[in-house]
Design a protein around this motif. Structure first.
Motif, PDB file in Angstrom:
ATOM      1  N   GLU A 100       0.842  -1.195   0.000  1.00 34.76           N
ATOM      2  CA  GLU A 100       0.000   0.000   0.000  1.00 34.76           C
ATOM      3  C   GLU A 100       0.881   1.249   0.000  1.00 34.76           C
ATOM      4  O   GLU A 100       0.616   2.217  -0.733  1.00 34.76           O
ATOM      5  CB  GLU A 100      -0.912  -0.007   1.226  1.00 34.76           C
ATOM      6  N   ALA A 101       1.948   1.213   0.810  1.00 33.94           N
ATOM      7  CA  ALA A 101       2.889   2.330   0.822  1.00 33.94           C
ATOM      8  C   ALA A 101       3.575   2.479  -0.530  1.00 33.94           C
ATOM      9  O   ALA A 101       3.768   3.605  -1.024  1.00 33.94           O
ATOM     10  CB  ALA A 101       3.929   2.116   1.930  1.00 33.94           C
ATOM     11  N   ALA A 102       3.966   1.363  -1.149  1.00 30.62           N
ATOM     12  CA  ALA A 102       4.639   1.416  -2.448  1.00 30.62           C
ATOM     13  C   ALA A 102       3.732   2.005  -3.522  1.00 30.62           C
ATOM     14  O   ALA A 102       4.196   2.765  -4.395  1.00 30.62           O
ATOM     15  CB  ALA A 102       5.099   0.012  -2.850  1.00 30.62           C
ATOM     16  N   THR A 103       2.442   1.688  -3.474  1.00 33.71           N
ATOM     17  CA  THR A 103       1.502   2.255  -4.444  1.00 33.71           C
ATOM     18  C   THR A 103       1.393   3.769  -4.261  1.00 33.71           C
ATOM     19  O   THR A 103       1.353   4.529  -5.242  1.00 33.71           O
ATOM     20  CB  THR A 103       0.128   1.587  -4.289  1.00 33.71           C
ATOM     21  N   GLN A 107       8.210  -8.412  -1.278  1.00 29.23           N
ATOM     22  CA  GLN A 107       8.887  -7.314  -0.588  1.00 29.23           C
ATOM     23  C   GLN A 107      10.318  -7.718  -0.258  1.00 29.23           C
ATOM     24  O   GLN A 107      10.549  -8.790   0.311  1.00 29.23           O
ATOM     25  CB  GLN A 107       8.142  -6.964   0.702  1.00 29.23           C
ATOM     26  N   PRO A 108      11.316  -6.888  -0.607  1.00 33.54           N
ATOM     27  CA  PRO A 108      12.716  -7.230  -0.322  1.00 33.54           C
ATOM     28  C   PRO A 108      13.037  -7.138   1.171  1.00 33.54           C
ATOM     29  O   PRO A 108      12.536  -6.265   1.874  1.00 33.54           O
ATOM     30  CB  PRO A 108      13.509  -6.180  -1.116  1.00 33.54           C
ATOM     31  N   TYR A 109      13.923  -8.042   1.608  1.00 37.31           N
ATOM     32  CA  TYR A 109      14.428  -8.056   2.982  1.00 37.31           C
ATOM     33  C   TYR A 109      15.947  -8.152   2.938  1.00 37.31           C
ATOM     34  O   TYR A 109      16.494  -8.971   2.195  1.00 37.31           O
ATOM     35  CB  TYR A 109      13.886  -9.263   3.744  1.00 37.31           C
ATOM     36  N   ASP A 110      16.638  -7.333   3.749  1.00 32.75           N
ATOM     37  CA  ASP A 110      18.078  -7.459   3.854  1.00 32.75           C
ATOM     38  C   ASP A 110      18.432  -8.106   5.200  1.00 32.75           C
ATOM     39  O   ASP A 110      17.550  -8.515   5.958  1.00 32.75           O
ATOM     40  CB  ASP A 110      18.773  -6.113   3.670  1.00 32.75           C
ATOM     41  N   ALA A 123      11.142   1.086   4.806  1.00 39.45           N
ATOM     42  CA  ALA A 123      10.816   2.283   4.031  1.00 39.45           C
ATOM     43  C   ALA A 123      11.786   2.456   2.866  1.00 39.45           C
ATOM     44  O   ALA A 123      11.377   2.769   1.736  1.00 39.45           O
ATOM     45  CB  ALA A 123      10.853   3.507   4.945  1.00 39.45           C
ATOM     46  N   GLN A 124      13.079   2.242   3.121  1.00 44.64           N
ATOM     47  CA  GLN A 124      14.073   2.354   2.055  1.00 44.64           C
ATOM     48  C   GLN A 124      13.807   1.344   0.949  1.00 44.64           C
ATOM     49  O   GLN A 124      13.884   1.668  -0.249  1.00 44.64           O
ATOM     50  CB  GLN A 124      15.478   2.128   2.639  1.00 44.64           C
ATOM     51  N   HIS A 125      13.517   0.102   1.328  1.00 41.09           N
ATOM     52  CA  HIS A 125      13.273  -0.935   0.323  1.00 41.09           C
ATOM     53  C   HIS A 125      11.989  -0.668  -0.458  1.00 41.09           C
ATOM     54  O   HIS A 125      11.897  -1.000  -1.652  1.00 41.09           O
ATOM     55  CB  HIS A 125      13.208  -2.305   0.987  1.00 41.09           C
ATOM     56  N   THR A 126      10.996  -0.096   0.196  1.00 41.26           N
ATOM     57  CA  THR A 126       9.749   0.243  -0.499  1.00 41.26           C
ATOM     58  C   THR A 126       9.999   1.292  -1.572  1.00 41.26           C
ATOM     59  O   THR A 126       9.478   1.197  -2.691  1.00 41.26           O
ATOM     60  CB  THR A 126       8.708   0.742   0.516  1.00 41.26           C
ATOM     61  N   ILE A 127      10.807   2.284  -1.252  1.00 37.99           N
ATOM     62  CA  ILE A 127      11.147   3.324  -2.233  1.00 37.99           C
ATOM     63  C   ILE A 127      11.955   2.729  -3.384  1.00 37.99           C
ATOM     64  O   ILE A 127      11.680   2.993  -4.562  1.00 37.99           O
ATOM     65  CB  ILE A 127      11.929   4.458  -1.544  1.00 37.99           C
ATOM     66  N   LYS A 128      12.942   1.912  -3.047  1.00 37.31           N
ATOM     67  CA  LYS A 128      13.777   1.310  -4.091  1.00 37.31           C
ATOM     68  C   LYS A 128      12.958   0.375  -4.984  1.00 37.31           C
ATOM     69  O   LYS A 128      13.145   0.330  -6.210  1.00 37.31           O
ATOM     70  CB  LYS A 128      14.941   0.546  -3.467  1.00 37.31           C
TER      71      LYS A 128
END
Length: 290
Positions: free
Chosen positions: A44-47, A130-133, A83-88
């Protein structure tokens, strides 16, 4: 005659090969609910981020971060890494879209399909990956559990399973990010692994030609044929089954059709993969490889 491709097998100058291993998670109902809420919040945030990027024409991570980073953390209560991964993830999606538009995958500029793809923001499905580091995901290989970040806090002791050989590969060669994915109610981690390769001791001197067709999926210039009879028979059987289920149109028929969806594509991909491995092995074992 089909399209003709020339297979080139050559000595590799790089030392590592990348593999993606799919590890199945076995969450409890409570854990699954937390994972589902997390994916929904991230997507939802990514959209929303994609809408901002489209309006502000800010589709690079640094520019987009200035417009969205604090709002993501405040509005969706996502951690800094999430948040960083959502933006990327959003920037990567726009990069892929631009490449597809440039390469003509949506038709010519001005066409209905092209304008539809280019004229609106990208959207993300609620259960998109969703990416995870390593800050968000840690592995306990002996216990076969992971500790994973969720929107409601760190969640420990999430069990996972997989083939023994694949789990050894993950334990020994995992590198970089892993993607959390939900597919038809099943939870997975797509894990990137880097495996060192031995330099092949070959001295190629030529080429192997590959003719792609329908009756014969592939025919090499050395005379080897890989028949398409089996895959064509199964495609016809799948087509008849789909038509039968669509005509029946009951709840049980829809349930069976959903379960069967993608089976044909997976089977074809598996057959094509095996054929390509045979061709590469043939080329690599002869003086025709280059």
């Amino acid at each position: 005659m089909g399209n003709v491709w020339w297979l080139v097998v050559r000595v590799r100058t790089f030392a590592f090969m990348k593999l993606v291993v799919r590890v199945k998670l076995l969450p409890t109902p409570e854990q699954a609910a937390a994972l589902e809420a997390t994916l929904h919040a991230c997507n939802e945030a990514a959209t929303w981020v994609a809408d901002v990027a489209f309006e502000a024409k800010a589709m690079k991570p640094l520019d987009l971060r200035k417009h969205t980073y604090q709002q993501i953390k405040t509005r969706w209560q996502l951690g800094a890494q999430a948040a960083q991964h959502t933006i990327k993830k959003t920037c990567d999606a726009y990069t892929t879209l631009r490449a597809n538009l440039r390469n003509g995958n949506y038709g010519k500029p001005g066409s209905t399909r092209y304008e539809k793809a280019a004229g609106k923001p990208i959207g993300f499905r609620p259960d998109a990956a969703q990416p995870y580091d390593d800050r968000m995901l840690s592995w306990q290989h002996e216990q076969r559990t992971v500790s994973i970040w969720t929107a409601s806090g760190r969640m420990k002791h999430v069990a996972f399973t997989g083939e023994a050989e694949q789990l050894v590969t993950v334990a020994e060669h995992r590198q970089g990010e892993s993607d959390l994915l939900c597919r038809r109610g099943q939870w997975y981690l797509l894990v990137t692994c880097e495996i060192a390769e031995a330099e092949p001791d070959v001295h190629p001197v030529g080429f192997v030609g590959v003719d792609l067709g329908i009756v014969n999926i592939a025919t090499t210039s050395t005379g080897t044929r890989h028949s398409g009879r089996r895959i064509n028979r199964t495609r016809e059987r799948d087509r008849k089954l789909r038509a039968k289920l669509q005509k029946k149109n009951t709840k049980s028929a829809k349930r069976r059709a959903k379960k069967h969806a993608g089976k044909e594509a997976r089977r074809a991909r598996d057959i094509n993969h095996k054929i390509s491995k045979c061709i590469v092995a043939e080329a690599g074992g002869t003086s025709h490889a280059l």
